[in-house]
Design an enzyme around this catalytic site. Structure first.
Site, PDB file in Angstrom:
ATOM      1  N   ILE A  87       0.840  -1.198   0.000  1.00 26.70           N
ATOM      2  CA  ILE A  87       0.000   0.000   0.000  1.00 26.70           C
ATOM      3  C   ILE A  87       0.880   1.255   0.000  1.00 26.70           C
ATOM      4  O   ILE A  87       0.593   2.235  -0.686  1.00 26.70           O
ATOM      5  CB  ILE A  87      -0.940   0.011   1.243  1.00 26.70           C
ATOM      6  CG1 ILE A  87      -1.735  -1.312   1.331  1.00 26.70           C
ATOM      7  CG2 ILE A  87      -1.872   1.214   1.217  1.00 26.70           C
ATOM      8  CD1 ILE A  87      -2.594  -1.642   0.140  1.00 26.70           C
ATOM      9  N   CYS A 145       7.164  -0.900   8.753  1.00 32.67           N
ATOM     10  CA  CYS A 145       6.469  -1.002   7.465  1.00 32.67           C
ATOM     11  C   CYS A 145       7.448  -1.515   6.423  1.00 32.67           C
ATOM     12  O   CYS A 145       8.515  -0.919   6.227  1.00 32.67           O
ATOM     13  CB  CYS A 145       5.909   0.348   7.031  1.00 32.67           C
ATOM     14  SG  CYS A 145       5.227   0.249   5.355  1.00 32.67           S
ATOM     15  N   GLY A 262      -2.115 -13.674  11.271  1.00 38.71           N
ATOM     16  CA  GLY A 262      -2.884 -14.812  10.750  1.00 38.71           C
ATOM     17  C   GLY A 262      -3.931 -15.375  11.675  1.00 38.71           C
ATOM     18  O   GLY A 262      -4.356 -16.526  11.505  1.00 38.71           O
TER      19      GLY A 262
HETATM   20  O1  RRO Z   1       1.083   0.798   4.087  1.00 38.27           O
HETATM   21  C1  RRO Z   1       1.664  -0.292   3.922  1.00 38.27           C
HETATM   22  O2  RRO Z   1       2.038  -0.654   2.796  1.00 38.27           O
HETATM   23  C2  RRO Z   1       1.955  -1.193   5.025  1.00 38.27           C
HETATM   24  C3  RRO Z   1       2.327  -0.773   6.283  1.00 38.27           C
HETATM   25 BR1  RRO Z   1       2.352   1.019   6.779  1.00 38.27          BR
HETATM   26  C4  RRO Z   1       2.695  -1.724   7.267  1.00 38.27           C
HETATM   27  O3  RRO Z   1       3.057  -1.420   8.418  1.00 38.27           O
HETATM   28  N1  RRO Z   1       2.657  -3.021   6.916  1.00 38.27           N
HETATM   29  C5  RRO Z   1       2.286  -3.424   5.693  1.00 38.27           C
HETATM   30  O4  RRO Z   1       2.261  -4.640   5.439  1.00 38.27           O
HETATM   31  N2  RRO Z   1       1.917  -2.500   4.753  1.00 38.27           N
END
Ligand code: RRO
Length: 354
Positions: A87, A145, A262
């Site tokens: 994301i 992240c 999970g």
């Molecule tokens: O926003 C993301 O892509 C994201 C975040 Br902030 C996070 O802490 N963990 C993740 O798997 N995606």
């Protein structure tokens, strides 16, 4: 961990009341199930499927100082028993978050765990300061992240960087609001990182964020995600998350842990409590069952009742107790022609500890 009598499912009489409360560094939540960051936005969309004031709380999508549109699409891919996301920290920024999302949570009596993320120690300090005077039950510091441009920004991969962020947040955050650091499993020694965070002032830890993965499309012969790599979540990572909770609880049993990874059912959640978690967060399951937070809380309560346990806190870390020792069977009297048993006799836990 108190003395617990474990009854079998067959002889258990469900107690009228089960104390499901979770004490997270001095703040007592009436229920131990929270939504995981990034899987419930700021909670609003889940309100028609769950009594959000009845669960532990909503952990918000990580909020940053400025609004951000995130990475290019595609941003999600299915994997065996899991999901890959990239994301890239999409979000409205702290001003809009405080005005709209946090206000909505407060107006609806939903306990807010605010997840914060930044590109520098200074960003984290500023975000923590913005939460002073706000209706925040707990702050989760997202230092893990996986979808940042620069891997150097995954602070949770380095003990010194983790400690610097946590110290800045603790210094600036409202006093009395616990600060939990969210860690990555993508490290050699998660206990080292956990210790650095606790020594820097973290009141607890959230274990774990997603683990870095890739899915390749065999038709296009390219990675599926525009960002190439993404964070893997869902049941595929449950044993990994449990291992992290286990190791950190074994090293620092006094530190409250939020178990994440999970969880789909109450029994999955129970595994985390037995491994040492004080509370759990549920995330990926929400995408195919938006009512999962309330459902899992109910299933956990039923699982405790079925085992004759009336206080959730009593099972935290229970799987770490020593296995019941085995004693050799008495040798057969001479002359007896019955073959000696091949396996030693197991003794009960009570017998062994008396
Ligand atoms: O926003 C993301 O892509 C994201 C975040 Br902030 C996070 O802490 N963990 C993740 O798997 N995606």
């Amino acid at each position: 961990m108190g003395d617990v009598t474990i009854r079998t499912t067959a002889d258990a009489t469900p107690p009228a009341d089960i104390d499901m409360s979770a004490d997270l560094a001095g703040v007592v939540f009436p229920d131990p199930v929270f939504t995981a960051s990034g899987c419930a936005a700021a909670g609003r969309e889940l309100a028609s499927y769950n009594d959000l004031s009845g669960i532990g709380g909503v952990v918000t999508k990580s909020i940053q100082l400025q609004p951000r549109s995130g990475r290019a699409t595609p941003r999600m891919a299915e994997t065996p028993s899991g999901m890959l996301n990239s994301i890239g920290l999409q979000g409205p920024g702290i001003d809009a978050f405080l005005d709209k999302d946090l206000r909505w949570l407060d107006d609806n009596n939903v306990r807010a765990v605010v997840s914060i993320a930044g590109g520098s120690v200074d960003d984290f300090g500023k975000l923590a300061a913005r939460l002073r005077g706000q209706p925040v039950s707990l702050i989760e510091v997202n230092i893990s992240c996986p979808n940042v441009e620069d891997r150097g920004q995954v602070f949770a991969c380095d003990p010194g960087a983790s400690a610097a962020v946590v110290a800045a947040v603790r210094r600036n955050a409202p006093s009395g609001v616990p600060v939990f650091a969210k860690l990555s499993p993508d490290v050699t020694d998660i206990v080292e990182i956990a210790r650095a965070c606790v020594n820097a002032g973290a009141n607890g830890l959230s274990l774990i964020n997603t683990t870095l993965g890739i899915v390749v499309d065999t038709t296009t012969m390219r990675p599926v995600l525009a960002g190439v790599t993404g964070g893997l979540s869902g049941p595929a990572i449950r044993p990994l998350a449990l291992r992290c909770v286990w190791q950190v609880h074994a090293a620092m049993p006094q530190v409250p842990l939020m178990g994440i990874g999970g969880i789909r059912t109450g029994l999955d959640a129970l595994e985390f409590f037995l491994a040492g978690a004080t509370a759990v967060q549920v995330g990926t399951v929400i995408f195919n069952d938006p009512s999962a937070p309330s459902r899992i809380s109910g299933e956990l309560r039923a699982a405790l009742a079925a085992r004759g346990i009336d206080r959730l806190a009593d099972v935290v870390g229970l799987a770490h107790r020593p296995p019941a020792p085995v004693v050799p069977e008495e040798p057969d009297p001479p002359g007896d022609d019955v073959a000696a048993p091949l396996l030693p006799r197991a003794v009960s836990f009570e017998e062994a500890s008396s």
